[in-house]
Motif scaffolding. Sequence first.
Motif, PDB file in Angstrom:
ATOM      1  N   TYR A  60      -3.521  -2.395   7.390  1.00  0.00           N
ATOM      2  CA  TYR A  60      -4.259  -1.185   7.037  1.00  0.00           C
ATOM      3  C   TYR A  60      -4.027  -0.075   8.071  1.00  0.00           C
ATOM      4  CZ  TYR A  60      -6.933  -3.768   3.502  1.00  0.00           C
ATOM      5  OH  TYR A  60      -7.302  -4.489   2.402  1.00  0.00           O
ATOM      6  N   PRO A 112      -5.340   3.927  -4.367  1.00  0.00           N
ATOM      7  CA  PRO A 112      -6.648   3.658  -4.996  1.00  0.00           C
ATOM      8  C   PRO A 112      -7.396   2.564  -4.231  1.00  0.00           C
ATOM      9  CG  PRO A 112      -4.894   3.738  -6.639  1.00  0.00           C
ATOM     10  CD  PRO A 112      -4.217   3.716  -5.296  1.00  0.00           C
ATOM     11  N   ASN A 113      -8.715   2.639  -4.210  1.00  0.00           N
ATOM     12  CA  ASN A 113      -9.527   1.681  -3.451  1.00  0.00           C
ATOM     13  C   ASN A 113      -9.333   0.245  -3.931  1.00  0.00           C
ATOM     14  OD1 ASN A 113     -10.698   3.613  -1.754  1.00  0.00           O
ATOM     15  ND2 ASN A 113     -12.316   4.079  -3.227  1.00  0.00           N
ATOM     16  N   HIS A 114      -9.164   0.068  -5.240  1.00  0.00           N
ATOM     17  CA  HIS A 114      -9.019  -1.310  -5.726  1.00  0.00           C
ATOM     18  C   HIS A 114      -7.710  -1.933  -5.248  1.00  0.00           C
ATOM     19  CE1 HIS A 114      -6.796   0.876  -8.903  1.00  0.00           C
ATOM     20  NE2 HIS A 114      -6.126  -0.244  -9.073  1.00  0.00           N
ATOM     21  N   TRP A 115      -6.696  -1.104  -4.979  1.00  0.00           N
ATOM     22  CA  TRP A 115      -5.452  -1.651  -4.449  1.00  0.00           C
ATOM     23  C   TRP A 115      -5.593  -2.050  -2.978  1.00  0.00           C
ATOM     24  CZ3 TRP A 115      -1.203  -3.733  -6.253  1.00  0.00           C
ATOM     25  CH2 TRP A 115      -0.837  -3.496  -7.578  1.00  0.00           C
ATOM     26  N   LYS A 116      -6.472  -1.372  -2.249  1.00  0.00           N
ATOM     27  CA  LYS A 116      -6.728  -1.773  -0.862  1.00  0.00           C
ATOM     28  C   LYS A 116      -7.333  -3.168  -0.819  1.00  0.00           C
ATOM     29  CE  LYS A 116      -7.521   3.020   0.569  1.00  0.00           C
ATOM     30  NZ  LYS A 116      -8.510   4.010   1.062  1.00  0.00           N
ATOM     31  N   ALA A 117      -8.258  -3.426  -1.741  1.00  0.00           N
ATOM     32  CA  ALA A 117      -8.868  -4.755  -1.812  1.00  0.00           C
ATOM     33  C   ALA A 117      -7.861  -5.792  -2.303  1.00  0.00           C
ATOM     34  CB  ALA A 117     -10.087  -4.711  -2.737  1.00  0.00           C
ATOM     35  N   LEU A 166       0.809  -1.215   0.000  1.00  0.00           N
ATOM     36  CA  LEU A 166       0.000   0.000   0.000  1.00  0.00           C
ATOM     37  C   LEU A 166       0.843   1.267   0.000  1.00  0.00           C
ATOM     38  CD1 LEU A 166      -2.911  -0.994   2.415  1.00  0.00           C
ATOM     39  CD2 LEU A 166      -2.845  -1.059  -0.081  1.00  0.00           C
ATOM     40  N   GLU A 178      -1.394   8.565  -2.514  1.00  0.00           N
ATOM     41  CA  GLU A 178      -2.772   8.202  -2.864  1.00  0.00           C
ATOM     42  C   GLU A 178      -2.854   6.709  -3.111  1.00  0.00           C
ATOM     43  OE1 GLU A 178      -5.972   8.800  -6.498  1.00  0.00           O
ATOM     44  OE2 GLU A 178      -4.517  10.368  -6.129  1.00  0.00           O
TER      45      GLU A 178
END
Length: 363
Positions: free
Chosen positions: A303, A325-330, A31, A323
């Motif tokens: 996280y 991106p949300n898809h990288w968090k998933a 992340l 930054e």
Amino acid sequence: MFRLVLSNLSQRPTRTIVSMVAVSMGVLLILISVGLTYGQLTDTAQRTRRIGGDFMVQPSDASLFFAFSAGTLPVGIAEVIEQVDGVESVTPILVKFISERFHVVFGVDKTTFQQVNDTLRLVNGRLFEGPDEVIIDTIYAKSHQLETGDKLELLGHEFTVTGVFEQGTAVRVLMDLEALQVMNGTPEKATVFFVRAKPGVDVEEVYGRLTDRMPHYKITKTAELQEIMAGTTPVFYEFLSAMVFISVGISFLIILLAMYSTITERTREIGILKSLGASRAYIVQLVLKESVLICSLGAGLGYLLTFGAIELILFTFPSVPVEVPNHWKALALLMAVGGGTLGALYPALKAAQLDPVKALGYE
């Protein structure tokens, strides 16, 4: 089964915590790497787009990252661009990378820049009016503790800060084009031209006319900057792939070692379960569920550590964009759990194949 999984983990708290921390480090690595990479890419693209205009004209071999562009063009080319049907205004910009401060200075022609740009907002002060004046953005002012009227030394010259503008447009420091040309030793030269099309015209048609009129120049549509930068940035995807590989490898190896040693220690316990009728599938599920739980808890901890690390980066280096991106968090969660599950697969199969008679006699 879930109560048994929790019981097994709680009986070995040190190993469980160490495994969770190791998995969280993998998530943190992914992340933060993605955050710094995408942050810089997105920030550069957004600030460039906010300069204004629909197109950029550069030398054919120039980079979209202006700090890497050493080539220049004659300022007079602006007149050629203005003659293209559909073009409303053109502004030349000279870019100077200051290595010791690791940031970029723009030299702009105030008159034409204001014709192309409509996003520059002064928080206080005024625009520069002479060769010894500059304006800076709010992030630069905060990180260097500067205000309107303060002195700023750049390129061996002392400048007066006449204004502070809201961050998000162009670069951190803007100054007079002719002054930067003199200091840079490139009179009547510019690094890039920003071109604004007339309202209501078809941008694609204007783009076609520009490319026909100037076939030996690099012409880029500013609306596509971020996508183009991601596709042309050296080792961009290679770097992210390496970080993902390392992270998944960490989860795989840590869980493999933890589960393998756990199976060895619990050989007698597994023998008892099998003697009571537990099937091979049950034993495999038991080990894999332990692994998934450890990886999920580790990802959650990752996280939290990532959030803390980002806050620390922004506090220490306010000009560094981050930054995620949300898809990288998933994806980080899936990679951590997937890598851990793969790591636990061999120990799980080994446990399922244990002979219950031999397992009961194991010391």
